[in-house]
Design a protein around this motif. Structure first.
Motif, PDB file in Angstrom:
ATOM      1  N   CYS A 127      12.095  49.890  64.265  1.00  0.00           N
ATOM      2  CA  CYS A 127      12.503  50.412  62.961  1.00  0.00           C
ATOM      3  C   CYS A 127      11.559  51.507  62.478  1.00  0.00           C
ATOM      4  O   CYS A 127      11.994  52.496  61.876  1.00  0.00           O
ATOM      5  N   ARG A 128      10.293  51.332  62.769  1.00  0.00           N
ATOM      6  CA  ARG A 128       9.315  52.342  62.346  1.00  0.00           C
ATOM      7  C   ARG A 128       9.591  53.682  63.033  1.00  0.00           C
ATOM      8  O   ARG A 128       9.513  54.732  62.401  1.00  0.00           O
ATOM      9  N   PHE A 133      12.658  55.244  61.482  1.00  0.00           N
ATOM     10  CA  PHE A 133      12.300  55.794  60.170  1.00  0.00           C
ATOM     11  C   PHE A 133      11.586  57.130  60.340  1.00  0.00           C
ATOM     12  O   PHE A 133      11.890  58.108  59.639  1.00  0.00           O
ATOM     13  N   SER A 143      13.197  60.702  59.096  1.00  0.00           N
ATOM     14  CA  SER A 143      12.428  61.353  58.036  1.00  0.00           C
ATOM     15  C   SER A 143      11.925  62.720  58.482  1.00  0.00           C
ATOM     16  O   SER A 143      11.971  63.693  57.718  1.00  0.00           O
ATOM     17  N   LEU A 198      16.395  54.494  53.715  1.00  0.00           N
ATOM     18  CA  LEU A 198      15.154  55.261  53.740  1.00  0.00           C
ATOM     19  C   LEU A 198      14.455  55.276  52.385  1.00  0.00           C
ATOM     20  O   LEU A 198      13.224  55.211  52.315  1.00  0.00           O
ATOM     21  N   LEU A 253       6.947  49.731  57.247  1.00  0.00           N
ATOM     22  CA  LEU A 253       7.946  50.717  56.856  1.00  0.00           C
ATOM     23  C   LEU A 253       7.665  51.257  55.457  1.00  0.00           C
ATOM     24  O   LEU A 253       7.962  52.425  55.166  1.00  0.00           O
ATOM     25  N   ARG A 287       7.438  55.163  54.318  1.00  0.00           N
ATOM     26  CA  ARG A 287       8.119  55.710  53.142  1.00  0.00           C
ATOM     27  C   ARG A 287       7.123  56.463  52.253  1.00  0.00           C
ATOM     28  O   ARG A 287       7.435  57.533  51.723  1.00  0.00           O
TER      29      ARG A 287
END
Length: 218
Positions: free
Chosen positions: A63-64, A67, A71, A113, A122, A126
């Motif tokens: 997931c990281r 992300f 991003s 996000l 995460l 962010r």
């Protein structure tokens, strides 16, 4: 022959990794990060669950990376607009509209996000994402102040306020249970743009008029 075989193996490994990331991103786009279960990712990517763990040690690591990739793509797009040759107010409008506009069009992924409750790792991503966003705004504001187009303000504070205001304003409209974007998503985008411009001393109407006059004399 050894080198050719090695190249083929490396390419195959890269393709498999890419397929896993694409599968995970698709799951995030439809159900958020909570939908990223390793068995589901493996099934969607067409690999065994055990194979998945050879590339990513955990769901959190996968997931990281998703992300980070999503991003980075979005920030790269905004940074390119911010580095353009237009006047600062025009670049500011473009960045605001691009960010907010892409968010409402990619609603579920954007909510993941910007607003979905996340684990510590995460949440760190962010925070980095938001700081990078603020840096993009700060650069535009500095250009505008240097050229005399924008009033003198504390650039860092103003940029941080804008970077925080946009996600906050979008949380409600982007929420899966919300219907605010069903009929007129452009209204949400324009309200965000208008608020952010007013916050740095550039009303939307004045900015729009100035840009129209510039195009007429170009």
């Amino acid at each position: 022959m050894v080198y050719r075989k090695t190249d083929r193996v490396a390419a195959r490994l890269a393709d498999t990794r890419r397929g896993i990331l694409d599968a995970a991103r698709e799951l995030v786009s439809t159900g958020g990060f909570a939908a990223v279960q390793m068995t589901e990712v493996a099934k969607k990517a067409g690999v065994a669950t055990g194979t998945l763990y050879r590339y990513f040690s955990s769901k959190e690591a996968l997931c990281r990376q998703v992300f980070r990739e999503v991003s980075a793509r979005e920030m790269g797009m905004l940074a390119e607009i911010a580095a353009g040759d237009e006047a600062a107010s025009e670049r500011l409008v473009k960045v605001l509209r691009t960010f907010a506009g892409r968010a409402v069009r990619g609603r579920r992924l954007s909510y993941a996000l910007l607003a979905e409750p996340l684990d510590v790792n995460l949440a760190e991503e962010r925070s980095f994402f938001r700081r990078t966003h603020a840096e993009i705004f700060a650069g535009i504001l500095e250009d505008g102040i240097d050229s005399g187009e924008l009033p003198k303000i504390d650039v860092r504070i103003a940029a941080a306020c804008i970077a925080g205001a946009i996600p906050t304003a979008l949380i409600g409209p982007l929420a899966p249970e919300s219907h605010e974007l069903d009929n007129n998503p452009d209204r949400v985008v324009e309200e965000i743009v208008k608020f952010c411009l007013a916050g740095v001393g550039v009303p939307l109407a004045a900015s729009t008029l100035k840009n129209r006059e510039r195009r007429k004399t170009a």
